[in-house]
Design a protein around this motif. Structure first.
Motif, short mmCIF file in Angstrom:
data_model
loop_
_atom_site.label_atom_id
_atom_site.label_comp_id
_atom_site.label_asym_id
_atom_site.label_seq_id
_atom_site.Cartn_x
_atom_site.Cartn_y
_atom_site.Cartn_z
N ASP A 160 13.02 -15.23 -68.51
CA ASP A 160 11.80 -15.80 -69.08
C ASP A 160 11.75 -17.30 -68.80
O ASP A 160 12.42 -18.08 -69.47
CB ASP A 160 11.75 -15.52 -70.59
CG ASP A 160 10.34 -15.72 -71.15
OD1 ASP A 160 9.51 -16.37 -70.49
OD2 ASP A 160 10.09 -15.21 -72.26
N GLU A 161 10.97 -17.69 -67.82
CA GLU A 161 10.78 -19.09 -67.43
C GLU A 161 12.08 -19.85 -67.28
O GLU A 161 12.32 -20.84 -67.99
CB GLU A 161 9.89 -19.80 -68.46
CG GLU A 161 8.60 -19.03 -68.66
CD GLU A 161 7.40 -19.91 -68.88
OE1 GLU A 161 7.32 -20.96 -68.21
OE2 GLU A 161 6.54 -19.53 -69.68
N GLU A 212 13.48 -17.14 -73.11
CA GLU A 212 12.76 -18.40 -72.97
C GLU A 212 13.53 -19.51 -73.71
O GLU A 212 14.11 -19.27 -74.76
CB GLU A 212 11.40 -18.20 -73.64
CG GLU A 212 10.34 -19.19 -73.32
CD GLU A 212 9.00 -18.73 -73.91
OE1 GLU A 212 8.96 -18.04 -74.95
OE2 GLU A 212 7.98 -19.08 -73.31
N THR A 218 6.03 -13.49 -72.37
CA THR A 218 7.24 -13.34 -73.19
C THR A 218 7.18 -12.05 -74.00
O THR A 218 8.17 -11.32 -74.11
CB THR A 218 7.39 -14.56 -74.13
OG1 THR A 218 7.60 -15.72 -73.33
CG2 THR A 218 8.56 -14.39 -75.09
MG LIG Z 1 6.48 -17.28 -72.96
#
Ligand SMILES: [Mg+2]
Ligand SMILES: Nc1ncnc2c1ncn2[C@@H]1O[C@H](COP(=O)(O)OP(=O)(O)OP(=O)(O)O)[C@@H](O)[C@H]1O
Length: 234
Positions: free
Chosen positions: A159-160, A83, A41
């Motif tokens: 992000d994810e 995220e 991140t």
């Molecule tokens: Mg992260």
């Protein structure tokens, strides 16, 4: 297209990234894998201009973007899908999408892109006036992706995107990311699901303790002994 060269980032005195270098070529899908706390991140936030660099450089199309304001980086064509499906909970679905396009002046283009998002995510159209905070987790993720795309980026940082989603939605999310790339948008994606990330990418980087430990094609990374043992349960 994007070149990150030897960047270090600290939170106060704590080093989070140590001389990280990576490249993303035009049209590529590159993934960043690594354990919790590895610095994934932090890397994306540094690229987006949300964190200052202690050293190193970042260029986009050959132009330095290191320590540039986030809005400048967005204007150059880099969108960040953060995220944790961060949407504006009080704002409606429509308002969230409009926020994604707030730097754009081409109203007709924005309206056309909005229509395209509804084709891709029909659920968002059904929920247009609803406060984003009342959407389900999966719907919020769709909205976060759509909002990032509303800036009509050339490079998207994810992000994810699959975190916390049910298995069928995880697959759907990866399919959307693959589609986005197939349509010509370059992608840099952080993903903890190392297997899925390596399968779908062109190239990948492994971060450990804030440093790049391995990088290569998805195929080479899947065959890598260390990665198999530590990240693929093999
Ligand atoms: Mg992260
Ligand atoms: N705001 C902050 N203040 C202090 N330390 C931080 C901050 N944000 C992150 N860190 C630390 O920096 C390191 C890297 O964090 P980062 O969030 O980049 O990891 P990550 O790879 O994204 O992990 P995860 O998979 O859990 O999301 C971690 O040790 C984390 O504790």
């Amino acid at each position: 297209m994007l070149r990150v060269d030897g960047i270090s980032v600290r939170y106060g005195r704590i080093p989070a990234l140590r001389r990280v270098s990576l490249e993303v070529g035009e049209g590529e899908l590159v993934t960043l894998i690594g354990a919790n706390g590895a610095g994934k991140t932090t890397t994306l936030r540094a690229i987006s201009g949300l964190l200052p660099l202690a050293e190193g450089s970042i260029t986009f199309d050959g132009r330095s973007i290191a320590n540039a304001p986030p809005r400048t980086i967005l204007d150059l064509g880099i969108a960040h899908c953060p995220e944790g499906r961060r949407v504006f909970p009080q704002l409606s679905v429509r308002e969230n999408l409009e926020m994604g396009a707030y730097r754009r002046r081409d109203r007709a283009g924005v309206a056309a892109d909005m229509e395209r998002m509804f084709q891709r995510f029909p659920r968002l159209l059904e929920r247009l006036g609803q406060a984003a905070g009342t959407l389900s987790g999966g719907e919020q993720q769709m909205l976060a992706i759509a909002r990032a795309l509303m800036s009509r980026p050339r490079l998207v940082l994810f992000d994810e995107p699959s975190l916390g989603l049910a298995p069928n939605l995880v697959e759907q999310t990866f399919a959307i990311v693959s589609d986005i790339r197939r349509e010509g948008t370059t992608v840099l994606m952080v993903e903890q699901n190392a297997y899925a990330a390596l399968e779908m990418c062109d190239r990948a980087y492994l971060l450990e303790g804030g440093a790049v430990m391995e990088h290569g094609t998805g195929r080479a990374m899947l065959a890598n002994d260390h990665i198999q043992r530590a990240y693929l349960g093999g």
